[in-house]
Design a protein around this motif. Sequence first.
Motif, PDB file in Angstrom:
ATOM      1  N   HIS A 134      -6.390   7.818   5.536  1.00  0.00           N
ATOM      2  CA  HIS A 134      -7.478   7.382   4.932  1.00  0.00           C
ATOM      3  C   HIS A 134      -8.291   8.449   4.074  1.00  0.00           C
ATOM      4  N   THR A 171      -7.582   4.208  -3.084  1.00  0.00           N
ATOM      5  CA  THR A 171      -7.310   3.106  -3.508  1.00  0.00           C
ATOM      6  C   THR A 171      -7.738   2.422  -5.163  1.00  0.00           C
ATOM      7  N   GLN A 219      -4.447   5.455   9.973  1.00  0.00           N
ATOM      8  CA  GLN A 219      -5.660   6.174   9.800  1.00  0.00           C
ATOM      9  C   GLN A 219      -5.635   7.714   9.619  1.00  0.00           C
ATOM     10  N   TYR A 228      -6.479  -2.320   1.211  1.00  0.00           N
ATOM     11  CA  TYR A 228      -5.210  -1.936   1.675  1.00  0.00           C
ATOM     12  C   TYR A 228      -5.480  -0.660   2.815  1.00  0.00           C
ATOM     13  N   ARG A 229      -6.842  -0.266   2.823  1.00  0.00           N
ATOM     14  CA  ARG A 229      -7.137   0.760   4.012  1.00  0.00           C
ATOM     15  C   ARG A 229      -7.230  -0.134   5.472  1.00  0.00           C
ATOM     16  N   LYS A 230      -7.287  -1.498   5.316  1.00  0.00           N
ATOM     17  CA  LYS A 230      -7.449  -1.996   6.471  1.00  0.00           C
ATOM     18  C   LYS A 230      -6.000  -1.946   7.428  1.00  0.00           C
ATOM     19  N   MET A 258      -6.517   8.948   0.514  1.00  0.00           N
ATOM     20  CA  MET A 258      -6.052   7.584   0.030  1.00  0.00           C
ATOM     21  C   MET A 258      -7.458   7.585  -1.391  1.00  0.00           C
ATOM     22  N   HIS A 261      -9.419  -1.955  -1.983  1.00  0.00           N
ATOM     23  CA  HIS A 261      -9.987  -1.060  -0.856  1.00  0.00           C
ATOM     24  C   HIS A 261      -9.339  -1.839   0.476  1.00  0.00           C
ATOM     25  N   GLY A 291       0.550  -1.076  -0.063  1.00  0.00           N
ATOM     26  CA  GLY A 291       0.071   0.156  -0.053  1.00  0.00           C
ATOM     27  C   GLY A 291       0.917   1.475  -0.025  1.00  0.00           C
ATOM     28  N   MET A 331      -3.332   0.395   6.510  1.00  0.00           N
ATOM     29  CA  MET A 331      -2.858   1.649   6.443  1.00  0.00           C
ATOM     30  C   MET A 331      -3.096   2.744   7.661  1.00  0.00           C
TER      31      MET A 331
END
Length: 294
Positions: free
Chosen positions: A230, A235, A227, A221-223, A233, A219, A163, A225
């Motif tokens: 966010h 994605t 906070q 990847y947000r888990k 981003m 999406h 990410g 990265m």
Amino acid sequence: MAKFVISPHFRLHEWVAEEKGYFRDEGLDYEFRNVFKTHATPNKVGAMTSFAEGRETNVSCACHWTVNVAASQGHGKMYADAYSISPSGVFVPPESPIRQPTDLRNVPISVGHQSGSHYSTIQALEQYLPRNEIKLSFADGILFGRMEKLIDRQVPAAALFSGPYYFAEQLGFRKIIDTTFMMASMLNGDPDAEDVRKYFRALRRAQRDIDLRPELYTHYYRKEMPQRFHAQMDTRRWGPGERIVFEPYTREVFEESFKWVAEREIFEPGTMGAGRFDDACVSLVERAHERTPA
């Protein structure tokens, strides 16, 4: 029997397999954990340190160099039936005067100690610079820590993958050199061989999904990265990242990689272990064939 413990590691596959129910389809009795909640670590805490201290997941992954050496030291068994390829690169801010690999001469590059970014940066830059002019900094944390410092202009260059690689691209950071590298898997403890096969069969199905429609899964990847990023981003612009290759990590590759690390004195002399493929690696595909009736 204890549940098989699964945790994502900066890639999409475990998230996809969990979403699609592939682990359940395989009949795997498992626990899904997201353990990567701390995004910065102290100086010189890298993948090798975590293997030495012990990992909670039954199968974990890191760059193949570290898994190779860690298995040689007896910290687990290297899984020899697959490896993966992770896009990676050395990035600088868009306003940086650094534009060519030779411009990195004696410039501190933030990497993870004895992690994929460490080895792959050396491997890539040796084409351009003598080893004594490749300057690596281990003081800036693991992947997310050094990404944050690069974005905040606290470091001049950083090696990024997963990410953070795509986020740096999105923000206009300049990739000076590609450092794509091999990843490998370590079997921790003594997991049941059939559970390991079920796990990798599920990941194989997830790989096909990612190959076919990567935009449906980036999406995730947000888990992992931080906070704080966010809101910035997007994605939808990011790529699929690490790709699992279901081909053997061979004896020849193992021995060549072990030798490469030893020659660069990345570890203290005498601390790498014996480097014997038969002791460090396990092939469960071969074991399955051995049990097949003639």
